[in-house]
Enzyme design. Structure first.
Site, PDB file in Angstrom:
ATOM      1  N   LYS A  38       2.994  -4.317  -5.654  1.00 16.17           N
ATOM      2  CA  LYS A  38       4.254  -4.351  -4.938  1.00 16.17           C
ATOM      3  C   LYS A  38       4.127  -5.146  -3.639  1.00 16.17           C
ATOM      4  CE  LYS A  38       4.726   0.385  -6.398  1.00 16.17           C
ATOM      5  NZ  LYS A  38       4.730   1.775  -5.911  1.00 16.17           N
ATOM      6  N   GLY A  39       2.910  -5.338  -3.161  1.00 17.03           N
ATOM      7  CA  GLY A  39       2.695  -5.836  -1.806  1.00 17.03           C
ATOM      8  C   GLY A  39       3.355  -7.155  -1.477  1.00 17.03           C
ATOM      9  N   PHE A  84      -7.730  -2.694   8.277  1.00 15.82           N
ATOM     10  CA  PHE A  84      -6.745  -2.364   7.255  1.00 15.82           C
ATOM     11  C   PHE A  84      -5.349  -2.568   7.843  1.00 15.82           C
ATOM     12  CE2 PHE A  84      -4.249  -0.167   4.155  1.00 15.82           C
ATOM     13  CZ  PHE A  84      -4.880  -0.533   2.976  1.00 15.82           C
ATOM     14  N   GLU A  86       0.666 -13.860  -3.393  1.00 15.67           N
ATOM     15  CA  GLU A  86      -0.088 -12.633  -3.098  1.00 15.67           C
ATOM     16  C   GLU A  86       0.123 -12.213  -1.653  1.00 15.67           C
ATOM     17  OE1 GLU A  86      -1.606 -10.047  -3.765  1.00 15.67           O
ATOM     18  OE2 GLU A  86      -3.200 -10.244  -5.238  1.00 15.67           O
ATOM     19  N   ASP A  87       0.040 -10.919  -1.409  1.00 17.46           N
ATOM     20  CA  ASP A  87       0.145 -10.419  -0.046  1.00 17.46           C
ATOM     21  C   ASP A  87      -1.134 -10.701   0.744  1.00 17.46           C
ATOM     22  OD1 ASP A  87      -1.351  -8.595  -1.568  1.00 17.46           O
ATOM     23  OD2 ASP A  87      -0.283  -6.823  -0.869  1.00 17.46           O
ATOM     24  N   ASP A 119       0.928  -1.657   2.260  1.00 18.47           N
ATOM     25  CA  ASP A 119       1.047  -0.199   2.396  1.00 18.47           C
ATOM     26  C   ASP A 119      -0.295   0.480   2.584  1.00 18.47           C
ATOM     27  OD1 ASP A 119       0.089  -0.714  -0.329  1.00 18.47           O
ATOM     28  OD2 ASP A 119       0.365   1.437  -0.621  1.00 18.47           O
ATOM     29  N   ASP A 129      -8.461 -10.041  -0.185  1.00 19.90           N
ATOM     30  CA  ASP A 129      -9.520  -9.322   0.527  1.00 19.90           C
ATOM     31  C   ASP A 129     -10.859  -9.744  -0.068  1.00 19.90           C
ATOM     32  OD1 ASP A 129     -10.889  -7.535   2.101  1.00 19.90           O
ATOM     33  OD2 ASP A 129     -10.240  -5.757   1.018  1.00 19.90           O
ATOM     34  N   ARG A 148       5.533  -0.107   4.075  1.00 17.22           N
ATOM     35  CA  ARG A 148       5.831  -1.431   3.528  1.00 17.22           C
ATOM     36  C   ARG A 148       7.020  -2.065   4.245  1.00 17.22           C
ATOM     37  NH1 ARG A 148       2.952  -2.149  -1.328  1.00 17.22           N
ATOM     38  NH2 ARG A 148       2.653  -0.293  -2.606  1.00 17.22           N
TER      39      ARG A 148
HETATM   40  P1  IMP Z   1      -8.977  -7.795  -3.362  1.00 20.35           P
HETATM   41  O1  IMP Z   1      -9.012  -7.664  -4.860  1.00 20.35           O
HETATM   42  O2  IMP Z   1     -10.175  -7.137  -2.727  1.00 20.35           O
HETATM   43  O3  IMP Z   1      -8.793  -9.200  -2.896  1.00 20.35           O
HETATM   44  O4  IMP Z   1      -7.768  -6.893  -2.867  1.00 20.35           O
HETATM   45  C1  IMP Z   1      -6.471  -7.375  -2.848  1.00 20.35           C
HETATM   46  C2  IMP Z   1      -5.466  -6.250  -2.842  1.00 20.35           C
HETATM   47  O5  IMP Z   1      -5.940  -5.110  -2.106  1.00 20.35           O
HETATM   48  C3  IMP Z   1      -4.202  -6.707  -2.144  1.00 20.35           C
HETATM   49  O6  IMP Z   1      -3.289  -7.299  -3.038  1.00 20.35           O
HETATM   50  C4  IMP Z   1      -3.687  -5.417  -1.545  1.00 20.35           C
HETATM   51  O7  IMP Z   1      -2.900  -4.731  -2.488  1.00 20.35           O
HETATM   52  C5  IMP Z   1      -4.916  -4.589  -1.286  1.00 20.35           C
HETATM   53  N1  IMP Z   1      -5.322  -4.713   0.116  1.00 20.35           N
HETATM   54  C6  IMP Z   1      -6.433  -5.328   0.596  1.00 20.35           C
HETATM   55  N2  IMP Z   1      -6.499  -5.242   1.937  1.00 20.35           N
HETATM   56  C7  IMP Z   1      -5.402  -4.552   2.325  1.00 20.35           C
HETATM   57  C8  IMP Z   1      -4.902  -4.143   3.614  1.00 20.35           C
HETATM   58  O8  IMP Z   1      -5.473  -4.404   4.695  1.00 20.35           O
HETATM   59  N3  IMP Z   1      -3.734  -3.433   3.603  1.00 20.35           N
HETATM   60  C9  IMP Z   1      -3.057  -3.130   2.447  1.00 20.35           C
HETATM   61  N4  IMP Z   1      -3.489  -3.509   1.228  1.00 20.35           N
HETATM   62  C10 IMP Z   1      -4.651  -4.202   1.163  1.00 20.35           C
HETATM   63 MG    MG Z   2      -1.692  -5.309  -3.819  1.00 19.07          MG
END
Ligand code: IMP
Ligand code: MG
Length: 188
Positions: A48-49, A157, A104-105, A164, A108, A170
Site C-alpha cells: 500500500k505504501g 524508520f 515504490e515508496d 506506515d 530499504d 500513512r
Molecule cells: P526492502 O525489501 O528491504 O527494500 O523493503 C522495502 C519495503 O519495506 C518498503 O516497500 C516498505 O513497505 C517497507 N519499509 C522499509 N523501510 C521502511 C520505513 O522506514 N518505513 C515504512 N516502511 C518501510
Molecule cells: Mg511496502
C-alpha cells in the site's frame, strides 16, 4: 489489542516537509514526461505504501499514463523485510510490449524490488524502470537499476505520505522519523 500496539509509536521529527515532497515529485514527473515523450507508460504501484506518491506523481506526468497495482507482503511482521515476498494482489493488465514504470515508496534492502523486477521482466514488457520516492543511504542495493529516485534517506524508520508502522500514519502529509518511545516530542 491491535491498535494498542501502535500506541507505543508516535511520529517524531519531520524528515521531508510537504512542500519538499511536492517539489521533488513535480521534478520526477517532468523527467518522466520528457523521457517517455510519445509513449503511454504503465505505472505499477506497489501497495500500500506507494499509493500516495503514485497519485501525486501521475498528476505530474503530462502523458497518457495507465495504472495498475500489485500488493505484496513480506513474511513476518517486523519492521525489516525478510526478502521472502508473497504476491497478495496481482496485476490486472498484460505487460507485453508496455513501457512499465514500477513505483515504490522506499527501497530499504532492495529485496522486495529485486523480487518484483524479476517477476515483472518475466512478463516481457518493452521496458521496465523503477521510480522510488525514497532510497536508504546505507543500502546495499545497486542504484544504477533505479532510474528515478526522490530522496536518499538515513537508516531511521519512517512514516507518513503512504509509509506506515502497523498500518498507522500513512495519511501524514510529510515524512517523519518514527519515535519508538511514544513521547512524540516533535509531532506537533
Ligand atoms: P526492502 O525489501 O528491504 O527494500 O523493503 C522495502 C519495503 O519495506 C518498503 O516497500 C516498505 O513497505 C517497507 N519499509 C522499509 N523501510 C521502511 C520505513 O522506514 N518505513 C515504512 N516502511 C518501510
Ligand atoms: Mg511496502
Amino acid at each position: 489489542m491491535g491498535s494498542a500496539s501502535s500506541d507505543s509509536f508516535a511520529p517524531g521529527r519531520v524528515l521531508i516537509a510537504e512542500e519538499d515532497l511536492a517539489t521533488r515529485v513535480a521534478e520526477l514527473g517532468a523527467s518522466i514526461t520528457a523521457d517517455y515523450a510519445g509513449r503511454a507508460p504503465l505505472l505499477i504501484g506497489v501497495l500500500k505504501g506507494a499509493f500516495m506518491f503514485m497519485s501525486d506523481l501521475a498528476r505530474a506526468v503530462d502523458l497518457p499514463v495507465e495504472f495498475d497495482f500489485m500488493a505484496v507482503s513480506s513474511y513476518g511482521h517486523s519492521t525489516r523485510s525478510s526478502g521472502v515476498v508473497r504476491i497478495v494482489k496481482d496485476l490486472d493488465l498484460d505487460l507485453a510490449d508496455r513501457d512499465v514504470i514500477l513505483v515504490e515508496d522506499i527501497v530499504d534492502s532492495g529485496l522486495t524490488l529485486n523480487y518484483l523486477r524479476k517477476n515483472l521482466l518475466a512478463r516481457n514488457p518493452a521496458s521496465l524502470e523503477v521510480c522510488a520516492l525514497l532510497v536508504r543511504d546505507s543500502d546495499v542495493y545497486d542504484e544504477d537499476s533505479l532510474r528515478y529516485v526522490g530522496f536518499r534517506v538515513p537508516d531511521d524508520f519512517l512514516v507518513g505520505y503512504g509509509l506506515d508502522v502497523a498500518e498507522r500514519f500513512r495519511n501524514l502529509t510529510e515524512i517523519r522519523v518514527l519515535d519508538t518511545d511514544g513521547a512524540g516530542e516533535g509531532a506537533a
